[in-house]
Motif scaffolding. Sequence first.
Motif, PDB file in Angstrom:
ATOM      1  N   ALA A 497       0.827  -1.211   0.000  1.00 18.50           N
ATOM      2  CA  ALA A 497       0.000   0.000   0.000  1.00 18.50           C
ATOM      3  C   ALA A 497       0.859   1.259   0.000  1.00 18.50           C
ATOM      4  CB  ALA A 497      -0.931  -0.006   1.216  1.00 18.50           C
ATOM      5  N   SER A 498       1.917   1.265   0.785  1.00 20.15           N
ATOM      6  CA  SER A 498       2.783   2.438   0.867  1.00 20.15           C
ATOM      7  C   SER A 498       3.450   2.727  -0.474  1.00 20.15           C
ATOM      8  CB  SER A 498       3.836   2.229   1.957  1.00 20.15           C
ATOM      9  OG  SER A 498       4.618   3.381   2.122  1.00 20.15           O
ATOM     10  N   LEU A 499       3.910   1.700  -1.165  1.00 23.80           N
ATOM     11  CA  LEU A 499       4.537   1.888  -2.479  1.00 23.80           C
ATOM     12  C   LEU A 499       3.520   2.393  -3.505  1.00 23.80           C
ATOM     13  CD1 LEU A 499       6.899   1.649  -4.432  1.00 23.80           C
ATOM     14  CD2 LEU A 499       6.345  -0.776  -4.729  1.00 23.80           C
ATOM     15  N   LEU A 500       2.342   1.761  -3.536  1.00 21.62           N
ATOM     16  CA  LEU A 500       1.326   2.140  -4.521  1.00 21.62           C
ATOM     17  C   LEU A 500       0.859   3.588  -4.327  1.00 21.62           C
ATOM     18  CD1 LEU A 500      -0.946  -1.063  -4.673  1.00 21.62           C
ATOM     19  CD2 LEU A 500       0.707  -0.277  -6.382  1.00 21.62           C
ATOM     20  N   PHE A 501       0.629   3.992  -3.094  1.00 20.61           N
ATOM     21  CA  PHE A 501       0.113   5.336  -2.870  1.00 20.61           C
ATOM     22  C   PHE A 501       1.212   6.396  -2.945  1.00 20.61           C
ATOM     23  CE2 PHE A 501      -3.342   2.806  -0.919  1.00 20.61           C
ATOM     24  CZ  PHE A 501      -4.365   3.261  -1.737  1.00 20.61           C
TER      25      PHE A 501
END
Length: 651
Positions: A497-501
């Motif tokens: 999630a951190s990478l995608l956002f």
Amino acid sequence: MYDDKELQEYRDLLKPPDHFEEGFDWKTIIGAVFIGFLMMPGSMYLQLVIGQGIGPAARWVTIILFAEIAKRSYTELKQQEIFLLYYMAGAALASPFSGLLWNQYLVQSDAAKMLGLTEFIPTWVAPSPGSDSLLERTFFHRDWLIPILLLVGSQLIQRVDHFGLGYALYRITSDVEKLPFPMAPVGALGTMALAESTEDKKTGWKWRIFSIGGVIGLLFGAVYVLLPALSGLLFTEPIRLIPIPWIELTRYTEDSLPAVATGLQLDLGLVFIGMVLPFWAVIGGLVGLVITIIANPILHSYGVLHRWHQGMATVETVFANNFDFYMSFGIGLGLAIGVIGVYHVVKSFRSSSGKLDFSILFNPPKDRGDINFWVSIAIYVVSTLAYVGLCLFLVPDFPWYFFIIYGFLYTPIISYITARMEGIAGQFVSLPLVREASFIAGAKYFGYQGIEIWYAPIPIHNYGEATVHFREIELTGTSLRGIIKAEIVVFPVVMIASLLFSQFLWRLAPIPSGSYPYAQELWHLQALNGLLLQTSTLEGNSLFFQALSVKTLSAGLGFGLITYFLLNLFGLPVLLIYGVVRGLGQSTPHGIILEVLGALLGRFYFLKKYGKNWRHYAPVLLAGFSCGMGLAGMFAMGCTLILKSLGRLAY
């Protein structure tokens, strides 16, 4: 071991349950996904826009939402399930990949170009300027492969390492030394209040007290946070009935109190914190502040605080005084706390009465899910060696024995000091500029030239704070096995999630830019300050290294030990010295006054009115207040984002 009655009161404030449960099930997995993919992006966005994430509110909002969904599904969340949601929300909101957004800016920044450091920033931090990945604003490029793998690897080591020295110190300070950990019941009682069933809420006190605190937090947050936010959108200047962050008085008192930072912070939350903290620890903070007010003009007249001059405000005054004196003096005080802690342990071995029972380390309570003590030590050793190995690979020119000293000497000492401070006074200890001073020493005396060391995952850690989290886990009756399972689930969710956002936010607009005002306003200053310090390892000299005074450090060590001896001699509460450490110029002093007010109200009004029950009420009241303040803040942020988005529409 301790004669202070107050310590025992806090130890007895919330007894660990006899029964422990894991609390890990399908609800926990759904909670991890919800937190990672709904709460985290909002927090990341707000950090870039206003400089503050969602904060504690994210935890309470997640719990309340899931509790309401469970109620409408004709089921209830167990106390342990609620705590796992609380625990995972804290892990998720760290958003580790947001650091890559800073790195991409840093390598392209005007500050790096101005100081001539662009070419020295290693490619394992961020791709070199001119890389297609920077032009296209994407992390999904081969130039980012090594930085991403390095980040994931270091995060994995960090999560495993959490169960190493931090857990071992928890077993020593909580199980063996039986320290009270006054702040642990705040999170524990807050989640327990939300875990009360509908029937319990009619007769139980936890939910009622939590609700009272929540309403107070909402009302205060409406004035403190919401009013300035909404008025700033409607008018040219925001309306602030209560000054944020404090009323600045330093320039009005500089003639009578030279080199003293004066002001008043009107955050009502400080009053509630003062009610929760041990009384004598808060009074010790006041004593430290009074000593500072008396000592600073004297030190200034003798030329010790020579960097201060008239016209400086609070931040400049505190920074100048720390540079001249309090940095070294504070390190000495911290060492004194460590020496006192070691003295207590050694004394316990020699004392025939009140001897510590170390057999508890190897016979923990049943069903608590404890890790074998020696396994936790092994985790610490292996993870530290992994950090050392990474550093040797990434920064081969830096003296290798520094990494050994960081991991196996400094880290255990500062972690134990902090564990004791957290256990007795609920305070975190941080020795300023130790990391920076060691880097500069490596450049000045050992021939290192470069800035790679500033970005390496060096094994300087402070595991003392982890002891509070483990105490919270115990108080809520949550088995450590459930926490370990939650870590296994939440880690990949947080990483993905951190990478995608991070990618999504970067693609929306350059970072920093007008779309992210806080980053645009302050990142340049932060980059300039950070990179300016990094130049010291290229030049081999720095004013920061000169600020470290062995003489002043020794004075702090002596002052701490003598004060402790006198307190013992006259039978005064030992908690005073822990408060004095905090009050002696270590941070902005303006909040201590309201903390003292809260401590006085708690001890001389509420404690007399409600008796010993007040010790149970205060932490739940603080948890409710934090929730209310967080909800007010989230509503203000939502209104700000919506109205600003509407303002950009073309008419």
